[in-house]
Design an enzyme around this catalytic site. Structure first.
Site, PDB file in Angstrom:
ATOM      1  CG  PHE A 196     129.314   5.496   6.116  1.00  0.00           C
ATOM      2  CD1 PHE A 196     129.299   5.604   7.509  1.00  0.00           C
ATOM      3  CD2 PHE A 196     130.207   6.290   5.410  1.00  0.00           C
ATOM      4  CE1 PHE A 196     130.154   6.472   8.173  1.00  0.00           C
ATOM      5  CE2 PHE A 196     131.069   7.159   6.059  1.00  0.00           C
ATOM      6  CZ  PHE A 196     131.041   7.251   7.444  1.00  0.00           C
ATOM      7  CE  LYS A 251     124.788   2.120  -4.334  1.00  0.00           C
ATOM      8  NZ  LYS A 251     125.640   1.925  -3.140  1.00  0.00           N
ATOM      9  CB  SER A 270     132.493  11.580  -0.590  1.00  0.00           C
ATOM     10  OG  SER A 270     132.473  10.776  -1.747  1.00  0.00           O
ATOM     11  CB  CYS A 296     126.999  15.881   6.152  1.00  0.00           C
ATOM     12  SG  CYS A 296     125.268  16.122   6.529  1.00  0.00           S
ATOM     13  CD  GLU A 310     133.253  15.589   4.702  1.00  0.00           C
ATOM     14  OE1 GLU A 310     133.421  14.939   3.670  1.00  0.00           O
ATOM     15  OE2 GLU A 310     132.127  15.843   5.169  1.00  0.00           O
TER      16      GLU A 310
END
Ligand code: NAD
Length: 497
Positions: A150, A174, A227, A282, A382
């Site tokens: 996202f 996707k 993730s 990230c 995280e």
């Protein structure tokens, strides 16, 4: 007014027949802005079949023509830069400047894809044996697929399909089920740029659709960003089905502060890299490691962090936007609570953050912890929120050991005035992207995005030369042309020279 997000199959944007739909929300209000179908098995099958059929003709399109499509595309993306950024803001809540950066970083990869001809060139060696030459050529794989997260709705899809398609493959994307709108707009512009029907397909959904792609015999390569648990699943399942897989995962990025660094630079860079984009990058810095006397700067760091506040995408004074969802916000608040319960000092607590005019947004204010230990959950996990945790060590050696003991290896940075310290850090650190007085060292597309260890599963990375290798096969040709018709007779042994 919400609308139904289309799928993109064989060059057509059309409504899904799915009976299963998800809400796409604006994270600043939690209002539903669109309804997203979880593509049916038939739709995913049709997308892959169309990509497989299109590959037969697309791989024969001369490479300069494929490059020219990317030239057109990067031009269109630039013309639509603002519009794309606004759309992206509506589904992520990113402030507009950050949303523009997200789009821009993707455009840079398309510029790189427009240079595909030279990137695909092979190697040649003449006279490897008497009258024999050898050379390599690179050829596309076939149908590739991409599964995206996202947090960068433009940049990350653009890391993938332009390089894969420019290299002669066809692609099934996707996108994240939380931010599908930007991907659809990217596809509309790609079509407008002249992309033939079938080179790019978009299907939607979650695990079911992803697992279908991972097991599909016609998919040759899988690019994933997201993730850690999902990255592991993708890598294990994709390789189990004998596919080429690159899976980019989570991170815990440390910024090491040496006492000889410029204090003002350290503080402003720490603030920007930790709470910018609400920490949902990230490559965000989520850990500051203060070496020796540098720890005295934590009080001033708090003062600067306090000045930043989140807000709506079009608010000039907002430092960053909301978290992506209510669940993401709850998770971050729970981690802040755990940090306090486990004994870290919460210097600045953003748990009770409100933004005027947006009572239902997923807001979290800048949060700063000091006295953090490596066994605390705020260090180990995280957080993916605007939370910076501070640790203290006595020496650079200890700081390097700390970073290297962390399971992640996406990005890290050192701030110092010493070339020797920077050189030692660069050499000894077990992290794939290193900044020296640069807090977020994301490589530009002529390099590759090179996370290491727990932040990446696979070997060839995103964009740059490595992406071309990932999306192609190398064929090596050994060739001899006879000057006369004299038969040489069978050769039954390996030639020694
Ligand atoms: P996510 O793993 O929840 O979702 C990523 C994608 O996987 C989405 O398309 C989602 O629909 C799909 N998915 C979710 N669950 C799945 C399952 N069980 N099986 C198959 N597919 C599934 O990630 P996210 O929350 O969208 O993104 C944030 C994460 O991405 C963070 O951990 C961040 O560090 C990471 N990230 C990494 C990089 C990098 O380059 N290393 C870049 C950006 C984001």
């Amino acid at each position: 007014m919400s609308h139904h997000v289309p799928v993109y199959i064989n060059g057509e944007f059309r409504q899904s027949f799915s009976l299963e739909w998800l809400d796409v929300t604006n994270p600043a209000t939690n209002a539903v802005i669109a309804r997203l179908p979880c593509s049916t098995e038939d739709e995913v099958e049709e997308a892959v079949a169309s990509a497989r059929e299109t590959f037969k003709s697309w791989k024969e399109v001369p490479v300069p023509e494929r490059a020219r499509l990317m030239l057109n595309y990067q031009q269109l993306l630039k013309e639509h830069h603002d519009e794309l950024a606004e759309l992206l803001s509506s589904e992520t809540g990113k402030i507009i400047a950050d949303a523009k950066g997200d789009v821009w970083r993707g455009i840079e990869v398309v510029e790189q894809a427009a240079n595909i001809a030279s990137l695909m060139m092979g190697e040649t060696a003449e006279n490897i044996a008497a009258d024999i030459d050898s050379y390599s050529i690179t050829q596309p794989l076939g149908v590739c697929c991409g599964i995206t997260p996202f947090n960068f709705p433009a940049m990350i899809p653009l890391w993938m399909f332009p390089m894969a398609i420019a290299a002669g493959n066809t692609f099934v994307l996707k996108p994240s089920d939380q931010v599908p709108l930007t991907s659809i707009r990217l596809a509309e512009l790609f079509k407008l740029a002249g992309a033939p029907p079938g080179v790019l397909q978009i299907v939607h959904g979650q695990k079911t659709q992803v697992d279908y792609l991972l097991a599909h015999p016609d998919i040759r390569a899988v690019s994933f960003v997201g993730s850690v648990p999902v990255a592991r699943h993708i890598y294990q399942t994709g390789t189990h089905h004998l596919k080429r897989v690159q899976a980019f995962a989570g991170a815990k990025n440390h910024l090491v502060v040496m006492p000889d660094a410029n204090k003002e630079q350290v503080i402003s860079n720490l603030v920007g890299s930790s709470v910018g984009a609400a920490g949902q990058r990230c490559m965000a810095i989520s850990v500051a490691v203060f070496v020796g006397g540098a720890k005295e700067w934590i009080a001033d760091l708090k003062t600067e962090m306090e000045k930043v506040s989140p807000g709506a995408w079009n608010d000039d004074k907002a430092g960053y936007g909301p978290l992506i969802s209510k669940q993401a916000k709850e998770r971050v608040l729970d981690l802040i609570k755990e940090g306090k319960a486990q004994g870290a000092r919460c210097e600045l607590d953003g748990s009770h953050c409100e933004v005027d005019g947006y009572p239902d947004g997923n807001w979290v204010g800048p949060t700063l912890f000091s006295g953090v230990q490596t066994d605390m959950s705020i260090y180990q996990q995280e957080i993916f929120g605007p939370v910076l945790v501070c640790l203290e060590v006595d020496t650079l050696d200890e700081a390097i050991a700390l970073v290297n003991a962390n399971p992640y290896g996406n990005g890290t940075s050192v701030f110092t005035a010493s070339g020797a310290a920077a050189r030692k850090f660069q050499h000894e650190i077990q992290v794939g992207q290193v900044g020296i007085n640069v807090p977020i060292p994301v490589p530009l597309p002529f390099f590759s995005f090179t996370g290491w260890r727990g932040s990446f599963y696979g070997d060839l990375h995103a964009y740059g030369k490595q992406a071309v290798r990932f999306y192609t096969e190398t064929k090596t040709v050994t060739s001899r042309w006879f000057e006369d018709d004299i038969p040489t007779g069978p050769n039954l042994t390996i030639h020694l020279r």
